[in-house]
Design an enzyme around this catalytic site. Structure first.
Site: not given
Length: 883
Positions: A37, A64, A156
């Protein structure tokens, strides 16, 4: 360079890469999923730049991304690796030594060897693309899945890594020192689902090594070296070590599961041979604990397979509530509950179903597991924030409380749940349960132990209780114990009349067994009461065996449940596969009459008797012809047990009284006797013919009922076919609409690209214009902040590049300008330009102009300030005046 051209070039291989095996079949690919991310681009670039180009692995990058802007990730990674890099498209077949990146505003998954793209999914406001792909990858690839979590914020990827580890894969996380944002790696490490914690360079090095390991490598020669089965002596050694140190006997577990867990630990510790790993375990007590935790596979989540919980609401709970006595409460047991998610999920669904009635009914939940650390977590009821992907906001508000690190089950539910360490194969079970929910536990133990557990569940359930198993599990051959209520969701109900094999279990734990050693426990001497009771049972048994008629007790399926007396004279075991079906075991001559009697008894629910049935006697080959057949009477009696809907039958066999022996008759009467015998034979044949007609009539009725059912099923199939055709037409229409929408999006994208190019060109022209003019120009926004200025303006106002965006009031001009901010504010307010002459300390004169900043739609959005040196003009004017 196109992907095809990039695939053709052959960069120089590293020494490690030259040794790495190359896959021969796409189905054998090891897929490495890399999640990242914030700050992930730097980590990804570092990882790719140190990764060999021919490991034989496939790399899928899940980053992401901004859903509203195109991604440059493919181009960035293409500069860092010699492997072809492509953006994932729907149905794209994966290839070895390729890198695939997720597209923006999408979620990706894998099925077989094809990647699939679906619209961006948000679980209650959270987008978890890494968890989604890792979970699917673990299911598809098992030990061929590798998970890597790099820099990023949030949690995540944690649940996905746990799934990969549970399926035998290897997991990595970036270390804290090298991660720009360490939240994602830290969350995975805190969950205990990371095998390696390394910098991106170290992760690349380990991936190359893992590619060559026999457990993961795809070289056929190395695969042959991979042990298909651990030698019995070494496996026994590992079992002994685990039993001695952890108190757990793993011999009932499936050998394939045990081998996968051992081989996974070998990969983690860079060990190629089982014998070396056994030595490593013996030398390192910490590895014993790690192997023990690895074998238990304590991975689950809330509401796994949500349709099962919907089935509980619609099928199980209404039946439980309907048959629940007032004085009794609801008791539910979840064996193998791991860290409690399954138990709490069932509790939440039950409370939702009961509504206001929940406060009126005593409710108890029992969650058990052999893993003590998992039980401690379950009792605490604290879970990380990423459960948002599995729990709806409504359930979060009702059943959870927010904590600093995530969420905790509310005290009301925790008080209903009792968690205990319990070994299902050795410890006594709970009893009087309304529901047992044991999903995905039986698949890890051997078939014989599965039968034992199913029998144990039958004992633990109340009459009419329910059993829920996993999607890959079933009751096997124990169909006499359970009835399938919902085959799709593996929901079974207990048969109250099922005959269960006795189940033995230990009354103490393995640790207590070790403490006791081989010392025996003296047996208590039976007392006189015990002797009398046993004698009475033996008396009753012999009396029934010797004098009671031969009796058989069967269910609706004609399966024999119990027998009394000597039934061998009427029934025999048929050759071939063993069966206890009454009709298959009936001796010759008995079948037709027996079947007709049972059919009539079932249809009319009355006792039916058949007399003088001639049965072939197979007890002796040398008997006279008159003794070949004997005469038998039988009675079929329907039996109903309490409120059980299933019907049972009791069949009683008895020998018919023998006919009196006939004396020799004179010749005159002999013809009459023969005539009577002939008439008797004819009557017998007529009776048999009538019985055959009756049986054929029942067969015809059954066939007609079957035909009606088949006709109804055929109509349903035709209806379903029409619906499918209609759905297909709708899909064709939707496909055309999607193609049209795609064309429109392509057109809009071209327009936006052209506009972007125009804006870029205008911006470049403006920058060059401002930098080339020798005039001080400052552009001020409507909020009186500095928006842009020319290099000349730096001299008069003392500006630097960092002043863009600063308020004008904070700027200190190098020349004195009285009421500077007020004049600018006046121009922005009344739209009238202002001109003023200035002079600096050297006496040089300047012209100050403040003009409104007008947009293309004639809207005032600030001011433009210009300062021009007018000293040369002044000197020319003075010279002209002097002339």
């Amino acid at each position: 360079m196109s992907p095809k051209q990039r695939a053709k070039r052959k960069p120089k291989k590293t020494p490690e890469a030259q040794e790495a095996p190359r896959p021969e079949q796409a189905s054998d690919l090891t897929i490495v999923a890399i999640g990242a991310s914030a700050g992930g681009v730097e980590a990804l670039s570092d990882l790719m730049s140190h990764l060999a180009i021919d490991t034989g692995m496939t790399f899928v990058v899940i980053q992401h991304l901004d859903p509203n802007h195109p991604s440059m990730l493919r181009e960035l990674l293409s500069r860092k690796t010699g492997m072809p890099v492509a953006e994932v498209s729907d149905g794209l077949e994966v290839m070895p030594n390729h890198v695939y990146v997720i597209p923006p505003n999408a979620t990706i998954s894998i099925s077989g060897q094809a990647l699939h793209v679906s619209p961006r999914e948000e679980s209650h406001g959270l987008h978890m693309p890494v968890d989604h792909f890792l979970r699917v990858l673990a299911e598809e690839k098992g030990n061929r899945a590798v998970g890597v979590i790099l820099s990023g914020s949030g949690s995540d990827g944690t649940l996905g890594l746990a799934e990969i580890q549970a399926h035998g894969g290897v997991t990595f996380a970036q270390d804290m020192a090298s991660a720009k944002y360490d939240a994602m790696p830290r969350s995975a490490m805190a969950a205990g689902c990371v095998d390696y914690v390394l910098a991106p360079k170290g992760i690349a090095r380990e991936l190359v090594r893992i590619a060559r390991h026999p457990y993961v490598g795809r070289n056929p020669a190395l695969d042959a070296a991979q042990p298909a089965a651990v030698p019995d002596t070494e496996l026994a050694t590992i079992f002994q070590i685990l039993r001695r140190h952890a108190g757990m006997d793993f011999t009932p577990y499936r050998q394939t599961t045990i081998l996968r867990r051992i081989q996974r630990r070998m990969v983690v510790h860079r060990i190629d041979k089982v014998k070396e790993y056994v030595k490593h375990v013996q030398r390192n007590p910490a590895e014993i604990k790690a192997l023990y935790q690895d074998m238990l596979i304590s991975v689950t989540n809330f509401f796994r397979n949500p349709r099962v919980f919907d089935a509980l609401k619609t099928t199980v709970f209404p039946a439980v509530l309907k048959s629940l006595p007032r004085e009794r409460g609801i008791r539910i047991w979840t064996p193998g509950c791991a860290s409690g998610e399954e138990t709490y999920s069932v509790a939440m669904v039950l409370l939702e179903f009961l509504g206001d009635k929940a406060s009126q009914i005593p409710i108890q939940f029992f969650g058990t597991d052999v893993n003590e650390s998992s039980i401690v977590k379950a009792r605490n009821g604290a879970y990380p924030a990423n459960i948002l992907g599995d729990v709806t906001p409504e359930r979060l508000r009702r059943f959870f409380t927010k904590t600093e690190s995530g969420y905790r089950i509310s005290k009301g539910i925790r008080d209903m749940c009792i968690f205990a360490q319990h070994n299902l194969l050795h410890n006594p079970p709970f009893s009087q349960m309304n529901l047992i929910c044991c999903r995905n536990l039986l698949i890890y133990i051997e078939t014989a132990e599965q039968h034992k557990v199913i029998s144990l569940f039958h004992y633990a359930l109340r009459p009419g209780g329910f059993l829920v198993l996993g999607s890959s599990e079933g009751v096997g051959t124990a169909t006499n114990l359970f009835t399938a209520e919902d085959r799709a969701h593996k929901i079974y109900s207990k048969k109250s009349t099922g005959v269960r094999q006795p189940v033995s279990f230990a009354m103490n734990s393995p640790a207590e067994h070790r403490a006791q050693g081989s010392a025996g426990i003296p047996m208590k001497q039976p007392d006189a009461g015990w002797n009398y009771a046993e004698a009475q049972k033996e008396f009753d048994r012999r009396l029934l065996t010797q004098y009671a008629p031969a009796t058989v007790f069967v269910n609706e399926d004609m399966e024999i449940i119990h027998t009394r007396g000597n039934v061998n004279r009427y029934l025999k075991l048929a050759p071939g596969r063993a069966s206890l079906n009454l009709l298959k075991m009936a001796r010759e001559g008995l079948l037709i009459e027996l079947r007709n009697a049972i059919t009539r008894a079932k249809k009319e629910n009355i006792a039916v008797g058949k007399r003088n049935v001639r049965v072939k006697n197979e007890n002796g080959a040398g008997a006279d012809k008159e003794d070949v057949k004997r005469v038998v009477n039988l009675d079929v009696i329907p039996v109903t047990l309490g409120n059980v809907e299933e019907m049972y039958f009791m069949i009683v066999f008895q020998e018919a009284s023998p006919e009196p022996a006939r004396q020799a008759a004179p010749r005159g009467r002999r013809a009459g006797l023969e005539s009577e015998a002939s008439m008797g034979q004819t009557a017998k044949l007529e009776e048999e013919l009538a019985a055959t007609k009756e049986y054929l009539q029942s067969v015809i009725e059954t066939q007609e009922a079957t035909n009606e059912e088949l006709q109804s099923a055929n109509e349903e199939i035709l209806s379903s076919n029409e619906e499918l055709q209609s759905t297909n037409e709708e899909m064709e229409t939707a496909k055309e609409e999607l193609q049209s929408a795609n064309e429109e999006l392509t057109t809009v994208n071209d327009e936006l690209r052209n506009r972007d190019q125009e804006i870029t060109q205008v911006n470049n022209d403006l920058i060059n214009l401002l930098s080339s003019i020798d005039i001080a120009v400052i552009m001020i926004g409507s909020d009186l902040t500095v928006r842009r200025f020319t290099p000349k303006a730096q001299k008069f106002l003392g500006l630097i590049a960092g002043d863009i965006g600063r308020p004008l009031a904070n700027i200190n001009p190098t020349i004195e300008i009285a009421d500077f901010q007020s004049m600018v504010l006046q121009v922005v307010t009344d739209f009238h330009p202002v001109e003023k002459e200035l002079s600096d300390r050297m006496g040089i004169h300047y012209q100050l102009k403040i003009l409104p900043y007008r947009t293309i739609d004639n809207r005032i959005d600030g001011a433009v300030i210009t300062i021009v040196d007018i000293a040369p003009e002044k000197r020319r004017m003075q010279a002209a005046d002097s002339r």
